[in-house]
Design an enzyme around this catalytic site. Structure first.
Site, mmCIF file in Angstrom:
data_model
loop_
_atom_site.group_PDB
_atom_site.id
_atom_site.type_symbol
_atom_site.label_atom_id
_atom_site.label_comp_id
_atom_site.label_asym_id
_atom_site.label_seq_id
_atom_site.Cartn_x
_atom_site.Cartn_y
_atom_site.Cartn_z
ATOM 1 C CB SER A 328 -0.950 -0.047 1.200
ATOM 2 O OG SER A 328 -1.983 0.885 1.075
ATOM 3 C CG ASP A 339 7.983 4.748 -11.515
ATOM 4 O OD1 ASP A 339 8.664 3.701 -11.589
ATOM 5 O OD2 ASP A 339 6.755 4.772 -11.674
ATOM 6 C CE LYS A 353 -5.418 -1.914 -0.516
ATOM 7 N NZ LYS A 353 -5.818 -0.488 -0.497
#
Length: 458
Positions: A328, A339, A353
């Site tokens: 999460s 990224d 999740k």
């Protein structure tokens, strides 16, 4: 996977119940303003209190639910409303069962109803203190078995060696087959000092694990300075959950470690089940000066994009440790750092999740969580059920995991940390080369820096 989190007040009686954002796996919240859910015209259709709560629950799903299994359509949901409101309910217990029955048709373990006691207990969980054995539970996406997302550090479960991905097959001798997470929580929780016996399945073996319930305090951040063999000073930060104090704790830790002039950082998110959405964003901003952090997408395709705001507390090299218990909000943070090429991820694939839940207080003191959005990493990855792959794989075998004590994390006894440290040393060395290149470039007129860089004659 508890990880005080945020406002824990129930929605006031009336037509505007309070809405909060929950990153499931951690049970954490952040304030979110939404339009009123129960309009007067709808409320006038329902006269008695049990049906009022049923209808309120129905409207929340109708207006905001993000279908994750293809089981929801507006027409089916309208028909279901007519069916449940056509019945008479002699007690709130009967109406609560009707609500749970409605939600069960969605086949979404993250969209669930809580009676007033359960709702209050969840709010206690988010206050930074737990009562129980310290296990974060989830229903396995495929097998529907009760699975441990993560034990809470320092809890009875953690001390007894409960591990992420352990399957709970029985509680005090009662089989968990077909059991919801809510029912499991009811059986596992209890008075401090009392005992509950969990039967766990791990790698095909069944393990009986008696646990003594306790009050559990939750501290978000642990730090230490490790010195590598070449003298490099490494700031090791273990973030255990994204609670209401996590961002402040992280900022304090970073400022302290910066004063001690560490050369780089290892951020440990292993077995961190998540927490506050806004905590993950605030912490990402402490590491990033620019770039997208996360985007959320509702069923209407509306995206809310959070970005860095140019206030990073450090630009030193960073390695992030993750494993299958990192879920999460942990995946939001690690995905943003990966990224944006701010950090190298080391470890194992994360939990996967990628959904956002809103927590709603209902008019009678009960509450519910409802899946309202999914989140995407800066590059647009939808990690739900897929997880985030590390840049450098470092597996911790079950045997090693059982031998590893809490105090061994972030030390040479921790094999995954050793890989993270060696990876960081390469980053530190590369950063040092870049810095030297910036200080003095041959052919430039930067004489003062050239003199500083010059080595004395031997």
């Amino acid at each position: 996977m508890r990880p005080g989190r945020a406002d824990s007040k129930n929605g006031s009686r009336g037509v505007r119940p309070r809405a909060l954002v929950l990153m499931v796996g951690a049970g954490a919240f952040a304030g979110l303003c939404l339009p009123p859910l129960l309009q007067p015209s709808a409320a006038s259709l329902v006269s008695d209190s049990p049906k009022e709560v049923i209808d309120q629950t129905w409207q929340i799903i109708f207006r905001d639910y993000l279908d994750i299994n293809g089981k929801y359509t507006p027409d089916k949901w309208r028909n279901l409303r007519r069916q449940v409101l056509a019945k008479s309910y002699g007690s709130t217990k009967e109406s609560y069962e009707a609500i749970r029955g409605m939600l069960a048709t969605l086949d979404d373990p993250y969209t669930r109803f809580m009676d007033p006691r359960e709702f209050k207990e969840m709010q206690i969980d988010t206050s930074g203190e737990l009562s129980g054995v310290g296990i974060q539970l989830s229903l396995d996406k495929d097998t529907k078995e009760l699975t441990v997302v993560s034990p809470i550090e320092g809890s009875p479960a953690s001390r007894a060696g409960v591990l992420p991905k352990d399957v709970i097959t029985a509680i005090d001798g009662k089989s968990t087959k077909g059991m919801s997470t809510e029912d499991a929580v009811k059986l596992i929780r209890g008075q401090a000092g009392s005992t509950v016996n969990l039967q766990l399945r791990r790698n095909g073996k069944v393990i009986d694990t008696p646990l003594v319930r306790a009050r559990i305090e939750l501290h978000a951040v642990d730090t230490q300075i490790n010195t590598a063999g070449d003298g490099t000073k490494i700031g090791y930060i273990r973030l255990k959950q994204f609670n209401a104090n996590a961002a402040k704790d992280m900022a304090d830790a970073l400022k302290d470690l910066e004063k001690q002039k560490v050369d780089g950082y290892v951020l440990d998110l292993r077995s961190n089940p998540g927490g506050l959405l806004m905590a993950s964003i605030a912490i990402a901003r402490q590491w990033l000066n620019e770039g997208v952090i996360v985007s959320t997408k509702t069923r209407d395709g509306i995206q809310d994009t959070k970005r860095a705001v140019g206030r990073a507390l450090t630009d030193r090299p960073l390695v992030v440790l993750v494993n299958e218990g990192s879920a999460s909000a942990s995946e939001i943070l690690s995905g943003a750092l990966q990224d944006n090429h701010r950090a190298v991820l080391v470890g194992e694939k994360t939990f996967g999740k990628g959904l956002v839940q809103s927590v709603r207080g209902l008019t009678d003191g009960s509450g519910m969580t409802v899946t309202i959005a999914k989140y995407l990493t800066p590059s647009g990855r939808d990690i739900h059920k897929h997880g985030i792959d590390p840049d450098v794989r470092a597996k911790l075998t079950p045997q090693d995991a059982e031998k590893l004590r809490l105090e061994d994390l972030g030390t040479k006894k921790d094999s995954q940390y050793r890989v993270a440290e060696s990876t960081l040393l390469k980053q530190v060395k590369a950063a040092g080369s870049v810095t030297k290149a910036r200080l003095y470039s041959p052919g430039s007129a930067n004489l003062p820096e050239a003199l500083k860089s010059a080595q004395p004659a031997q």
